[in-house]
Structures are given as structure tokens and as C-alpha cells.
Design an enzyme around this catalytic site. Structure first.
Site, PDB file in Angstrom:
ATOM      1  N   ASP A 201      53.862  11.404  77.643  1.00 41.33           N
ATOM      2  CA  ASP A 201      53.390  11.659  76.275  1.00 41.33           C
ATOM      3  C   ASP A 201      54.040  12.881  75.623  1.00 41.33           C
ATOM      4  O   ASP A 201      53.497  13.434  74.669  1.00 41.33           O
ATOM      5  CB  ASP A 201      51.861  11.832  76.273  1.00 41.33           C
ATOM      6  CG  ASP A 201      51.152  10.506  76.480  1.00 41.33           C
ATOM      7  OD1 ASP A 201      51.630   9.492  75.919  1.00 41.33           O
ATOM      8  OD2 ASP A 201      50.139  10.473  77.183  1.00 41.33           O
TER       9      ASP A 201
ATOM     10  N   ASP B 265      52.672   1.921  74.083  1.00 38.53           N
ATOM     11  CA  ASP B 265      52.548   3.219  73.405  1.00 38.53           C
ATOM     12  C   ASP B 265      53.791   4.098  73.623  1.00 38.53           C
ATOM     13  O   ASP B 265      54.132   4.944  72.803  1.00 38.53           O
ATOM     14  CB  ASP B 265      51.339   4.013  73.918  1.00 38.53           C
ATOM     15  CG  ASP B 265      50.124   3.170  74.266  1.00 38.53           C
ATOM     16  OD1 ASP B 265      50.294   1.989  74.582  1.00 38.53           O
ATOM     17  OD2 ASP B 265      49.013   3.703  74.236  1.00 38.53           O
TER      18      ASP B 265
HETATM   19  N1  GLY Z   1      47.719   6.046  74.858  1.00 40.49           N
HETATM   20  C1  GLY Z   1      47.567   6.234  73.505  1.00 40.49           C
HETATM   21  C2  GLY Z   1      46.534   5.408  72.849  1.00 40.49           C
HETATM   22  O1  GLY Z   1      45.384   5.440  73.224  1.00 40.49           O
HETATM   23  O2  GLY Z   1      46.860   4.708  71.944  1.00 40.49           O
END
Ligand code: GLY
Length: 398
Positions: free
Chosen positions: A121, A181
Site C-alpha cells: 500500500d 486494489d
Molecule cells: N484495500 C483497500 C480497500 O479496502 O479498498
């Protein structure tokens, strides 16, 4: 008995008014005045909120708890870059010195995350904070943080798979999980190549997007959430979900991440495969039979109790921002894309989607419904992409 009838009558009246408001949304117009007014109100609220929400390196705002207290996190949370990023955007719009100072201090508190090799992230954390800070100020120190974070992130790239590993947890089930994501973390890598001239970051990001394109999507262009790979052969082991309704469902925010990720990746690479993918995802998302008229999707297109399921405003704001970028790349569909984005922006300007809660703007998002966490709440990233979409749309009119 009379009281019950009266209460029912009032309830029906207010429900009717709300529905009417949602229809009225369709006849309003997104123009320079509307966008400037929205951004002015948000900048004023942000400025007021920074007085009552003190800067604290251990309390990055993320959402509201069920009791309406603020759910705050350390900088380690994947969401820590969004509050500073929102303040940077609103500073750039308003030129307000207090917003700038708050943005800069929160940004400094995220910096240490640039060394964390245990997460994918880093784009969310460092690019939404330091990347934007560099864009807004041109200060080289911010750029250096983005490059360091990119060097950390590419350590998670596996050439056998052709992708960056997402998560390290759940090792008993997944060998090399990659989530949709993760497309969002590529933007930082593309930018690191623009900043340094070293193609390594761009090439890894490009390959990750190609691998995701090959394996994450169903025939109808909806996306799975988690693909687990064999790290030696690159073969797909499993197709799962983590935050969606089921492995085979279309989790709304995942679709939005995909749309944004491929629009952005086309912008950075000019690879036509990414453009085609973004167009197809947009069609899937916005013409879905279970998409509500105001274009704020339910949290999952396959949630079992639609229409009695929570909406996910975060999916809507991410998708709106992506559509405004995509509109620039597809002249033939520009009007349609902007019309969808405008409907979202108009819908979200209604009171029913706005919140007075400090330090947020929008309510009705869903973080993780299967995990029974952050349901029907403000989310800091819904706000970030909302402000980004408003700014992008304003720029598109100038
Ligand atoms: N992992 C990021 C989200 O919850 O969209």
C-alpha cells in the site's frame, strides 16, 4: 394508534422527499459555479475541522466507529495518505496557508512508511501524501520520499508471476495474493520513472497491469478481488474475495479500483489494451442492472438483499474521478463519461450523502461488510477521491 399512524405518515413523507431529491439531481447541472461552490464549502469545512481535530502522528482519521467517535490510526494503516492528500488538494484550490501547514505536517508523519517492505500500500500512503505535496510545492524532499518508497515497493515484485505481492497475511491459504486494489499503487511507480529517468519502476508497473488484466477479470469485465498465484510458476491457484459478498461477486470498490487503475495506466503507458479494459469496466459498472439511478452503487453488485443493502460512496467517488480522466482519452464517449461522473457529483452534493462529522465530508461508505467493519460510515478515501473528482471536473471545464 393515532401516534403510530402519524409516525408512519411522517416516515413515508420524508422517504418520498428523499426519492424526489434523488430525481431532482438529474436536472441540476455541473458547471464551474457548482464545482467552485462545492470545493469552497469543503475547503471551509476542512479549515474549521483542523482547529477541532489536532494533528497527532498516531491519529490519522480513517472513519467513524459505530458510536460515532473517530476511528483514527497510526501511519501504518493503508489509509494514512488520504487525509494529508485531501488537505493538499484543498490547499491548492483555496491557497489557504493554514490548510497547507496542516497538509505538510500530516505528510511528514507518513514519511517513515517509505521503508515498510511488508505492504503493497505504499502508493496509497506515500503518493497521496508526498506525491501530491511534490506536485503542489515542487520541493525536492517530497520527490525523494516517493522514489525511496518506490524502491521499497518493487522489492515485492516477483518476475515469475509478473506482479507485486499484495498481502502477507493468511499464509495458510494464499501463497502469493494479488488484489485488484494494487492497481492503484502503480501510479507511484510510473511517477518514480518520470522523476528519475530509471525505467525499472515503469516496467514493473506495466507488467503488473498486464498480468492483472490477464487473470483478474471475468468475461463480463467484472473483477475478482484476490488472485492467488504460484510464486514459482506464476500459475493462478485461487480466485477469491476478501471484502466482497462472495468469490464470484462484483465488489463495488474493487470494480472502481480496476476502472481507475486502467484509466491511469493507459495515461501513463499509452498501451491500448489498458484503454480497452478501462472502457469495458466503465460499461460494466455504469450500465449494471443493479446500479441505482443516482449512480451510487450498493457495496457489492451481487449483495443478496438489494435494494436493502448499504451503498458504497467510496466506490462512486473513485469511479467518478476515473471517468473524468478516461473522458480525455475517449473522445467518442467523452460526453457519456462526464454525464455519469456529473450524476455522481450531483448526487453526493445532496444532504443525504453529506456529513457534518469532523473531519469528514461524505457518509454512506462501506469498508469491509463481510468483516462487519466500517459499514455505512464516512471513509477518508471516499472524501479524497471526491475532492479529486471535483478538482478534475473543474479543470476539465477551464
Ligand atoms: N484495500 C483497500 C480497500 O479496502 O479498498
Amino acid at each position: 394508534m393515532k401516534k403510530i399512524i402519524l409516525a408512519l405518515g411522517c416516515g413515508l413523507f420524508f422517504y418520498g422527499c428523499q426519492q424526489l431529491m434523488r430525481d431532482v439531481v438529474q436536472v441540476q447541472k455541473v458547471d464551474q459555479t457548482f464545482l467552485t461552490d462545492q470545493l469552497t464549502v469543503l475547503a471551509q469545512k476542512a479549515k474549521k475541522d483542523i482547529q477541532s481535530y489536532p494533528i497527532d502522528s498516531t491519529r490519522f482519521p480513517r472513519s467513524l466507529e459505530a458510536d460515532k467517535s473517530i476511528h483514527a490510526t497510526a501511519s501504518r494503516s493503508w489509509t494514512s495518505g488520504f487525509y494529508p492528500g485531501t488537505l493538499w488538494y484543498l490547499y491548492a484550490f483555496s491557497d489557504d496557508a493554514e490548510l497547507k501547514e496542516a497538509a505538510a505536517t500530516w505528510t511528514d508523519y507518513v514519511e517513515k512508511e517509505k521503508w515498510d517492505t511488508h505492504t503493497h500500500d505504499l502508493g496509497f500512503k506515500l503518493n497521496c501524501s508526498h506525491g501530491l505535496a511534490y506536485e503542489m510545492t515542487g520541493e525536492v524532499a517530497y520527490k525523494d520520499v516517493v522514489v525511496t518508497a518506490s524502491n521499497t515497493l518493487i522489492k515485492r515484485y516477483n518476475p515469475n508471476v509478473g506482479a507485486i505481492r499484495s498481502w502477507d497475511f493468511n499464509k495458510e491459504n494464499w501463497d502469493f495474493p494479488v488484489i485488484i486494489d494494487n492497481m492503484m499503487n502503480l501510479e507511484m511507480l510510473f511517477e518514480a520513472t518520470e522523476m528519475t529517468g530509471d525505467s525499472i519502476y515503469h516496467n514493473i508497473a506495466h507488467q503488473h497491469a498486464l498480468t492483472t488484466l490477464d487473470n483478474h477479470f471475468r468475461d463480463d469485465y467484472s473483477t475478482y478481488h484476490v488472485i492467488d498465484y504460484n510464486p514459482e510458476t506464476g500459475a493462478v491457484r485461487k480466485r477469491n474475495t476478501h471484502q466482497g459478498n462472495s468469490d464470484d461477486s462484483a465488489w463495488s470498490r474493487g470494480q472502481a479500483w480496476g476502472l481507475y487503475g486502467y484509466a491511469m495506466s493507459y495515461g501513463k503507458t499509452k498501451d491500448k489494451r489498458f484503454l480497452k479494459q478501462a472502457e469495458a469496466i466503465a460499461d460494466y459498472f455504469f450500465t449494471h442492472e443493479r446500479m441505482p439511478k443516482d449512480l451510487i452503487p450498493y457495496w457489492d453488485f451481487d449483495a443478496p438483499d438489494i435494494p436493502n443493502e448499504p451503498r458504497d460512496v467510496s466506490a462512486a467517488t473513485i469511479a467518478a474521478s476515473a471517468l473524468i480522466e478516461l473522458a480525455d482519452y475517449v473522445p467518442a464517449k467523452r460526453e457519456q463519461y462526464l454525464e455519469w461522473a456529473d450524476t455522481i457529483l450531483l448526487s453526493l452534493s445532496q444532504d443525504s450523502y453529506q456529513t457534518k462529522a469532523v473531519p469528514f465530508f461524505l457518509n454512506q461508505s462501506v469498508g469491509n461488510k463481510p468483516g462487519n467493519s466500517e459499514i455505512n460510515t464516512p471513509l477518508v478515501y471516499a472524501d479524497y477521491y471526491y475532492v479529486e473528482a471535483l478538482r478534475r471536473r473543474l479543470k476539465s471545464l477551464s
